[in-house]
Design a protein around this motif. Sequence first.
Motif, short mmCIF file in Angstrom:
data_model
loop_
_atom_site.label_atom_id
_atom_site.label_comp_id
_atom_site.label_asym_id
_atom_site.label_seq_id
_atom_site.Cartn_x
_atom_site.Cartn_y
_atom_site.Cartn_z
N GLY A 71 -13.01 57.32 26.81
CA GLY A 71 -12.60 57.24 25.41
C GLY A 71 -13.06 55.95 24.75
O GLY A 71 -13.42 55.94 23.56
N LEU A 72 -13.05 54.84 25.50
CA LEU A 72 -13.49 53.57 24.94
C LEU A 72 -14.98 53.60 24.62
O LEU A 72 -15.42 53.13 23.55
CB LEU A 72 -13.18 52.45 25.94
CG LEU A 72 -13.57 51.03 25.50
CD1 LEU A 72 -12.84 50.64 24.22
CD2 LEU A 72 -13.27 50.03 26.62
N VAL A 73 -15.78 54.16 25.54
CA VAL A 73 -17.22 54.27 25.30
C VAL A 73 -17.49 55.17 24.10
O VAL A 73 -18.36 54.88 23.26
CB VAL A 73 -17.93 54.81 26.56
CG1 VAL A 73 -19.38 55.20 26.24
CG2 VAL A 73 -17.90 53.76 27.67
N PHE A 74 -16.75 56.26 23.97
CA PHE A 74 -16.90 57.15 22.82
C PHE A 74 -16.66 56.39 21.52
O PHE A 74 -17.44 56.50 20.57
CB PHE A 74 -15.93 58.33 22.92
CG PHE A 74 -15.90 59.18 21.69
CD1 PHE A 74 -16.86 60.16 21.49
CD2 PHE A 74 -14.91 59.02 20.74
CE1 PHE A 74 -16.84 60.95 20.34
CE2 PHE A 74 -14.88 59.80 19.59
CZ PHE A 74 -15.84 60.77 19.39
N LEU A 75 -15.56 55.62 21.47
CA LEU A 75 -15.23 54.89 20.25
C LEU A 75 -16.30 53.87 19.91
O LEU A 75 -16.74 53.78 18.75
CB LEU A 75 -13.87 54.20 20.42
CG LEU A 75 -13.45 53.27 19.27
CD1 LEU A 75 -13.28 54.06 17.98
CD2 LEU A 75 -12.16 52.54 19.63
N ILE A 76 -16.73 53.10 20.90
CA ILE A 76 -17.73 52.05 20.64
C ILE A 76 -19.05 52.67 20.18
O ILE A 76 -19.66 52.22 19.19
CB ILE A 76 -17.95 51.20 21.90
CG1 ILE A 76 -16.68 50.40 22.23
CG2 ILE A 76 -19.14 50.25 21.71
CD1 ILE A 76 -16.74 49.65 23.55
N ALA A 132 -15.31 63.66 14.60
CA ALA A 132 -15.13 62.76 15.73
C ALA A 132 -13.69 62.71 16.20
O ALA A 132 -13.41 62.60 17.39
CB ALA A 132 -15.61 61.35 15.35
N GLU A 133 -12.74 62.83 15.28
CA GLU A 133 -11.33 62.75 15.65
C GLU A 133 -10.90 63.91 16.55
O GLU A 133 -9.90 63.81 17.27
CB GLU A 133 -10.44 62.70 14.41
CG GLU A 133 -10.51 63.90 13.49
CD GLU A 133 -11.56 63.75 12.40
OE1 GLU A 133 -11.44 64.40 11.36
OE2 GLU A 133 -12.52 62.95 12.61
N ASP A 134 -11.66 65.02 16.53
CA ASP A 134 -11.30 66.16 17.38
C ASP A 134 -11.57 65.89 18.86
O ASP A 134 -11.17 66.68 19.71
CB ASP A 134 -12.07 67.41 16.93
CG ASP A 134 -11.44 68.03 15.68
OD1 ASP A 134 -10.29 67.67 15.36
OD2 ASP A 134 -12.10 68.86 15.04
N VAL A 202 3.08 58.79 16.87
CA VAL A 202 2.17 57.74 16.44
C VAL A 202 0.77 58.27 16.16
O VAL A 202 0.13 57.91 15.15
CB VAL A 202 2.10 56.61 17.50
CG1 VAL A 202 1.03 55.59 17.16
CG2 VAL A 202 3.46 55.94 17.63
N GLN A 203 0.28 59.17 17.02
CA GLN A 203 -1.13 59.54 16.97
C GLN A 203 -1.45 60.69 16.03
O GLN A 203 -2.54 60.72 15.43
CB GLN A 203 -1.60 59.89 18.39
CG GLN A 203 -1.58 58.69 19.33
CD GLN A 203 -1.86 59.07 20.77
OE1 GLN A 203 -2.33 60.16 21.07
NE2 GLN A 203 -1.54 58.16 21.69
N GLY A 216 -7.82 53.66 14.77
CA GLY A 216 -6.42 53.53 15.15
C GLY A 216 -6.02 54.57 16.18
O GLY A 216 -5.28 54.28 17.12
N LEU A 217 -6.51 55.80 16.00
CA LEU A 217 -6.20 56.87 16.94
C LEU A 217 -6.75 56.54 18.33
O LEU A 217 -6.04 56.68 19.34
CB LEU A 217 -6.79 58.19 16.44
CG LEU A 217 -6.69 59.40 17.37
CD1 LEU A 217 -5.24 59.72 17.70
CD2 LEU A 217 -7.38 60.62 16.75
N ALA A 218 -8.00 56.12 18.38
CA ALA A 218 -8.62 55.79 19.67
C ALA A 218 -7.92 54.62 20.35
O ALA A 218 -7.69 54.63 21.56
CB ALA A 218 -10.10 55.48 19.47
#
Length: 250
Positions: A71-76, A132-134, A202-203, A216-218
């Motif tokens: 998930g971190l790699v996806f966000l970056i 992307a949020e999906d 929250v999410q 924020g979601l990630a």
Amino acid sequence: MSTPDDPQRPAPQPTAAEPTAAEPAAAQPTVAQLAEGYAAKAGLHRTSNGNIDVLKSAGGVQGIAESILPGLVFLIAFTITRELPPALVGALAVAAVFTVVRLVQRKPLTQALAGIAGVGLSAWLANSTGKAEDFYVLGFFTNLGYILAMSISIAVRWPFAGLLFGFIRNEGLEWRKHPARLKAYRIGTWVIISVLALRLLVQVPLYLMGEQGLAGLATTRLIMGAPLYILGMWVAWLLTRPAPAPADPS
């Protein structure tokens, strides 16, 4: 349950269609056997002083990395490129690397395979919708499923925390015969449910914001993933501790 062979003559060989009377338990696992098996596979470990080993229960450093890095790699990648394909490929590549590492280490593949399957389905959803949020929406349904299952376990007097912690504490299923222990495990299960519900509270609003809420979601997905879940399990463990035995007056 198998018995020793008769040394005087060979034991008769049952056919697959006709199980012997001596082996009904093997063919039909009891609730206790199923619960014990689940507890053994749940990944919780105790320290020498009887508390949960939080780091080891989370799968160690490698297990935490497996749950966080895709998930971190996806966000970056998406933040840098603003394109879905490279972000999705990057997340899948990280999950695949962890699977290969477990193969090389000859470790159980359950967690890694579940991880790459989850990342793959999340990538497919995001690619199908173009949003992307999906990539994170699958987690909402997973949380809802766990909340529903644990709520049902409380309603039918088989609280999840008791099934998980009972065998770790060598209580088996005896805790169900004691109202105080049953109540404690209900409370412990509600604690775990609260953690899962907090994720949604929250999410989901961040998800509904679309791409504006993606960062924020990630971020909250990373923070409220394995670390928060393990914290909730630790609190549930503490709240369900048996009362200390009374001191012997003698």
